[in-house]
Every structure is written in C-alpha cells, then in structure tokens.
Design a protein around this motif. Structure first.
Motif, PDB file in Angstrom:
ATOM      1  N   LEU A  52       0.829  -1.201   0.000  1.00 51.17           N
ATOM      2  CA  LEU A  52       0.000   0.000   0.000  1.00 51.17           C
ATOM      3  C   LEU A  52       0.869   1.260   0.000  1.00 51.17           C
ATOM      4  CD1 LEU A  52      -2.746   1.373   0.131  1.00 51.17           C
ATOM      5  CD2 LEU A  52      -2.664   1.147   2.629  1.00 51.17           C
ATOM      6  N   ARG A  53       1.956   1.246   0.741  1.00 49.51           N
ATOM      7  CA  ARG A  53       2.827   2.424   0.795  1.00 49.51           C
ATOM      8  C   ARG A  53       3.423   2.717  -0.579  1.00 49.51           C
ATOM      9  NH1 ARG A  53       7.248   2.556   5.454  1.00 49.51           N
ATOM     10  NH2 ARG A  53       5.267   2.428   6.608  1.00 49.51           N
ATOM     11  N   LEU A  56       0.651   4.202  -2.820  1.00 44.29           N
ATOM     12  CA  LEU A  56       0.350   5.594  -2.498  1.00 44.29           C
ATOM     13  C   LEU A  56       1.475   6.532  -2.912  1.00 44.29           C
ATOM     14  CD1 LEU A  56      -1.307   5.188   1.022  1.00 44.29           C
ATOM     15  CD2 LEU A  56      -2.433   5.541  -1.182  1.00 44.29           C
ATOM     16  N   ALA A  59       1.183   7.102  -6.597  1.00 40.00           N
ATOM     17  CA  ALA A  59       0.017   7.945  -6.860  1.00 40.00           C
ATOM     18  C   ALA A  59       0.295   9.406  -6.517  1.00 40.00           C
ATOM     19  CB  ALA A  59      -1.185   7.439  -6.067  1.00 40.00           C
ATOM     20  N   VAL A 120     -11.136   5.704  -7.141  1.00 38.52           N
ATOM     21  CA  VAL A 120     -10.204   6.052  -6.064  1.00 38.52           C
ATOM     22  C   VAL A 120     -10.471   5.200  -4.829  1.00 38.52           C
ATOM     23  CG1 VAL A 120      -9.537   7.873  -4.457  1.00 38.52           C
ATOM     24  CG2 VAL A 120      -9.803   8.393  -6.892  1.00 38.52           C
ATOM     25  N   VAL A 121     -11.731   5.090  -4.434  1.00 40.35           N
ATOM     26  CA  VAL A 121     -12.080   4.300  -3.253  1.00 40.35           C
ATOM     27  C   VAL A 121     -11.740   2.825  -3.471  1.00 40.35           C
ATOM     28  CG1 VAL A 121     -13.985   3.535  -1.778  1.00 40.35           C
ATOM     29  CG2 VAL A 121     -13.877   5.914  -2.540  1.00 40.35           C
ATOM     30  N   ILE A 124      -7.893   2.090  -3.335  1.00 45.15           N
ATOM     31  CA  ILE A 124      -7.363   2.148  -1.968  1.00 45.15           C
ATOM     32  C   ILE A 124      -7.760   0.904  -1.183  1.00 45.15           C
ATOM     33  CG2 ILE A 124      -7.490   3.397   0.214  1.00 45.15           C
ATOM     34  CD1 ILE A 124      -7.707   5.970  -1.368  1.00 45.15           C
ATOM     35  N   ARG A 125      -8.978   0.421  -1.367  1.00 42.69           N
ATOM     36  CA  ARG A 125      -9.417  -0.782  -0.662  1.00 42.69           C
ATOM     37  C   ARG A 125      -8.621  -2.000  -1.109  1.00 42.69           C
ATOM     38  NH1 ARG A 125     -15.746  -1.683  -0.200  1.00 42.69           N
ATOM     39  NH2 ARG A 125     -14.853  -3.376   1.080  1.00 42.69           N
ATOM     40  N   GLY A 127      -5.615  -1.900  -2.331  1.00 47.92           N
ATOM     41  CA  GLY A 127      -4.236  -1.694  -1.926  1.00 47.92           C
ATOM     42  C   GLY A 127      -3.939  -2.080  -0.493  1.00 47.92           C
ATOM     43  N   ARG A 128      -4.957  -2.167   0.356  1.00 47.43           N
ATOM     44  CA  ARG A 128      -4.734  -2.507   1.768  1.00 47.43           C
ATOM     45  C   ARG A 128      -4.228  -3.932   1.944  1.00 47.43           C
ATOM     46  NH1 ARG A 128     -10.112  -0.950   4.867  1.00 47.43           N
ATOM     47  NH2 ARG A 128      -8.868  -1.805   6.590  1.00 47.43           N
ATOM     48  N   GLY A 140      -1.147   2.190  -8.574  1.00 40.40           N
ATOM     49  CA  GLY A 140      -0.693   3.525  -8.199  1.00 40.40           C
ATOM     50  C   GLY A 140      -0.809   4.503  -9.353  1.00 40.40           C
ATOM     51  N   LEU A 143      -4.530   5.246  -9.743  1.00 43.26           N
ATOM     52  CA  LEU A 143      -4.996   6.106  -8.658  1.00 43.26           C
ATOM     53  C   LEU A 143      -4.511   7.536  -8.836  1.00 43.26           C
ATOM     54  CD1 LEU A 143      -6.393   6.496  -5.949  1.00 43.26           C
ATOM     55  CD2 LEU A 143      -4.286   5.741  -4.823  1.00 43.26           C
TER      56      LEU A 143
END
Length: 218
Positions: A52-53, A56, A59, A120-121, A124-125, A127-128, A140, A143
């Motif tokens: 996830l890092r 992000l 992105a 976008v939502v 992110i979900r 990516g967790r 990324g 996003l």
C-alpha cells in the motif's frame, strides 16, 4: 580367578537428570508404526510485504506532476494557439475537456466525476491487502491519474462535479491529453498484462500447465 565386572564405563557427556534421577532431555518424537524420528515442521517464509505504501507513493508523485504541469499549461498557453514542438506532429495545445480521457464522453461530466471517485475508493481498498509490486505500480498509476482529473472536476470551472479537465499535450492525430490520462492508460495496460500472464495481487502466479500457484518473483 578372572572377575568380569558388569559396570559400564561412564559416558563422556552424560545427559542431565532431574531430582529423581530421570533424564531431563526430552526424547525425539517417533512415529509409533515405523519408528522413524519425526522432525518439527519447517517454519514457512513470511509473506511478501504489503504494497500500500508503494502504491500511495506512486500515486502522490503522479498527482503532483499532473497538477504542476496543468498549472504551467494554464499560465503559459492560450486556447486555440498551439505551441509546435516537432512540426505538426507534437505540440502543446490548451483544451478544457468536459469528458473522459482523450475527450471521450463529453456530455457526461457529472457521471465521470462519480466514476472517478469510485475508482479512487476501490483502488485504496484493494491496496490494503496488496502484496505484488507490479500490481502496486499499476494501481498507483491509475490512482494518481484518477485523482488528478477528479480534482479538476471538483474545483475547476464551471463548478463542482462539472469542472472541465485541463488537457494540453497533442501527439499526431491522437486527442489532446494530460499526465493523468497517460497514467491511467499505462496503468490499465499494465494491470491487463499482469492478469493475462497470471500474476495475482496477492503476490502469487497461476501456472499455465498445472494450474498450481507459484510464488511471484518480484
């Protein structure tokens, strides 16, 4: 007369005993039927790190690049007055786009805004729990591009949910686009390629012959 002693010579390193004289060393476990010594199961390797890092970070970098280039384009370009770079093939041409990437669906600005927010939502979900580096790169990019154009639709004229996206790069006959459009398209192509070749978001890969999963080497 020869006397034969029954005493055994002491061991060099006798095992430790408890207070009752019993051995304090636990015997190795054996299978009752075969008598084979059972070994402890190997501890599996730890899972690949979550990504996830990384997602992000990519992105944020693309979002910053998209916003910066749009600010420069608006400040230095005039609509209808292109700046030619390589003849007529490559040029900067400022366009306010109410549609999707590459000027598609120009009459559905509000719907495209909602779709971008949903993307976008969703990214992110996903990516967790993401563990694949390549999936993190692709998502990324998607996003970052979605956020770049979403900000235009929310904050640029003529108003919220109706804002026109700033496009300024023109190559040949291709519709005018921006950094966000390029990021979305390239990220989507990468994700499709990963899916076709069997790479999964959890860091595994489907075999083509036996359908077994093998670890992804990234």
């Amino acid at each position: 007369m020869i006397v034969v002693s029954d005493d055994r010579p002491p061991e060099d390193n006798p095992p430790p005993t408890d207070s009752d004289g019993h051995s304090a060393v636990s015997p190795e476990p054996r299978d009752a039927a075969s008598g084979v010594v059972e070994t402890a199961p190997a501890v599996p390797d730890s899972d690949p790190p979550r990504r996830l890092r990384t997602l992000l970070l990519i992105a944020v970098v693309l979002l910053g690049l998209d916003l910066l280039t749009k600010i420069i384009a608006v400040a230095n370009l005039t609509p209808g007055d292109p700046v030619y770079l390589i003849g007529d093939w490559a040029r900067f041409s400022l366009v306010r786009n109410p549609g999707a990437a590459f000027s598609m669906a120009t009459g559905m600005t509000w719907l495209l805004t909602l779709v971008a927010a949903g993307v976008v939502v969703g990214v992110i979900r996903i990516g967790r729990t993401l563990r694949s580096l390549w999936w993190a790169i692709g998502l990324g990019m998607v996003l970052g591009g979605a956020l770049g154009n979403l900000i235009d639709r929310l904050f640029r004229a003529p108003g919220p949910l109706q804002g026109h996206v700033v496009d300024f790069v023109a190559i040949g006959w291709w519709p005018v686009f921006n950094v966000a459009d390029s990021a979305i398209v390239c990220g989507a192509i990468l994700l499709v390629a990963l899916t076709v070749f069997g790479f999964e978001p959890d860091g595994t890969r489907h075999g083509h012959d036996d359908n077994e999963k093998t670890e992804e080497t990234v």
